[in-house]
Design a protein around this motif. Structure first.
Motif, mmCIF file in Angstrom:
data_model
loop_
_atom_site.group_PDB
_atom_site.id
_atom_site.type_symbol
_atom_site.label_atom_id
_atom_site.label_comp_id
_atom_site.label_asym_id
_atom_site.label_seq_id
_atom_site.Cartn_x
_atom_site.Cartn_y
_atom_site.Cartn_z
ATOM 1 N N GLY A 183 -7.129 30.271 22.954
ATOM 2 C CA GLY A 183 -8.393 30.337 23.677
ATOM 3 C C GLY A 183 -9.314 29.191 23.288
ATOM 4 N N ARG A 233 -13.592 35.999 29.767
ATOM 5 C CA ARG A 233 -12.705 37.130 29.984
ATOM 6 C C ARG A 233 -13.235 38.402 29.326
ATOM 7 N NH1 ARG A 233 -6.421 35.713 29.287
ATOM 8 N NH2 ARG A 233 -6.377 37.870 30.018
ATOM 9 N N ARG A 250 -8.670 33.293 18.333
ATOM 10 C CA ARG A 250 -9.150 32.461 19.439
ATOM 11 C C ARG A 250 -9.546 33.374 20.602
ATOM 12 N NH1 ARG A 250 -10.341 27.620 17.621
ATOM 13 N NH2 ARG A 250 -10.409 26.982 19.834
ATOM 14 N N LEU A 251 -10.627 32.991 21.290
ATOM 15 C CA LEU A 251 -11.131 33.814 22.369
ATOM 16 C C LEU A 251 -11.469 32.993 23.606
ATOM 17 C CD1 LEU A 251 -12.693 34.947 19.483
ATOM 18 C CD2 LEU A 251 -13.026 36.853 21.058
ATOM 19 N N ASP A 252 -11.440 33.662 24.750
ATOM 20 C CA ASP A 252 -11.891 33.100 26.022
ATOM 21 C C ASP A 252 -13.083 33.952 26.468
ATOM 22 O OD1 ASP A 252 -12.271 31.966 28.456
ATOM 23 O OD2 ASP A 252 -10.307 32.496 29.286
ATOM 24 N N VAL A 278 -7.312 35.657 23.186
ATOM 25 C CA VAL A 278 -6.216 34.928 23.842
ATOM 26 C C VAL A 278 -5.689 33.856 22.892
ATOM 27 C CG1 VAL A 278 -5.562 33.521 25.827
ATOM 28 C CG2 VAL A 278 -7.330 35.259 26.087
#
Length: 238
Positions: free
Chosen positions: A117, A20, A15-17, A114
Motif C-alpha cells: 500500500g 479503501r 502498509r495501507l491504502d 494492503v
C-alpha cells in the motif's frame, strides 16, 4: 472487525491504502460527530441528535442514508463529499476501550490493509510516518472533543431545543422509507433561547444543525438517482 493494539513490534511493516478504509462506511447511515466539526459537517449533511442505545444519552450525528445500513455518499469506490466526518476519516484506527483503554488500535480485518500500500506506519528511520501522525491528530481531536460535545448536548436539552423528527419519504419509483429515533434542533426554540445561551459560538453551531435539516432533500435526490441507476442496470436489454 478485529481490533488489536497498534505496536511497532507487530505493525512496523504494515502498509495501507487509506481511501479503501472508507469501504467500511458503505453500510453506515449515521455517524457520530464531535462539537468542533459540526459547523463544517452541517454544510453538507443533515445533522441530527440520536440516542445511545445503551445509555439513552443524546449525541450529534450526520445522516448519510435514508435507511439503516445505507450510505448514499459511497459510490462503491469513493466517498462523494468534500468533508468526511472524523469518525470515518480515522478509519481503520480506533481509540481502544476496556482492556485496550486509551491505546491506539487498528482493525486488522480492514480492507485498507494492503501489501505494498502507498502509506506505512513507520518511516525507514524508525520515526512515525506522516500518515500515522495525521491519524494520531484525528484520534486526539476526537478524545479532546468528548467533553465539549457532552456540554453542547447538555445545553441543548437544558434549554429544551430538541424536537423529535420522523422522516417519511417517497421516491420516484413508488417506494418509500421511514426513519425514526432522530431529533433535531428546533429552529424556533433556538430563536427564543439564543440570548439565554450566551455563548455565540454555540448559538452558531446549533443554528447550523437546525438549518442542516434542509439537506434531507439532497439525500432524497441521491436516493432517487441510485434507484434510477439500479433500474437501468436491471432493465431488459441493458
Amino acid at each position: 472487525m478485529n481490533l488489536v493494539q497498534l505496536t511497532r513490534k507487530d505493525h512496523a511493516g504494515l502498509r495501507l491504502d487509506p481511501p479503501r478504509a472508507l469501504a467500511a462506511a458503505a453500510s453506515v447511515h449515521l455517524v457520530p460527530l464531535v462539537a468542533g466539526e459540526i459547523r463544517k459537517v452541517a454544510s453538507q449533511f443533515p445533522v441530527f441528535l440520536a440516542k445511545d442505545a445503551e445509555t439513552g444519552q443524546f449525541y450529534p450525528a450526520a445522516l448519510l442514508g435514508l435507511e439503516p445500513q445505507e450510505n448514499l455518499f459511497w459510490d462503491g469506490t469513493t466517498f462523494d463529499a468534500d468533508h468526511v466526518p472524523l469518525n470515518l476519516l480515522r478509519l481503520p484506527f480506533f481509540v481502544g476501550s476496556g482492556a485496550l483503554e486509551g491505546h491506539i488500535c487498528i482493525d486488522s480485518d480492514s480492507a485498507a490493509i494492503v501489501a505494498g500500500g502507498p502509506v506505512g506506519i513507520v518511516e525507514g528511520d524508525g520515526s512515525d510516518s506522516g500518515y500515522l501522525q495525521s491519524v494520531q491528530a484525528i484520534l486526539g481531536q476526537l478524545v479532546a472533543e468528548q467533553a465539549p460535545t457532552a456540554a453542547l448536548v447538555e445545553r441543548i436539552t437544558e434549554h429544551r431545543l430538541v424536537s423529535e423528527v420522523t422522516l417519511d419519504v417517497a421516491f420516484h419509483n413508488g417506494s418509500s422509507a421511514s426513519l425514526s429515533g432522530l431529533y433535531g434542533v428546533d429552529e424556533r426554540a433556538l430563536g427564543r433561547s439564543a440570548a439565554a445561551l450566551g455563548d455565540w459560538d454555540q448559538v452558531m453551531m446549533l443554528a447550523a444543525m437546525a438549518l442542516s435539516l434542509d439537506h434531507v432533500a439532497g439525500l432524497v435526490r441521491r436516493k432517487n438517482a441510485r434507484l434510477a441507476a439500479e433500474a437501468a442496470w436491471f432493465a431488459p436489454g441493458a
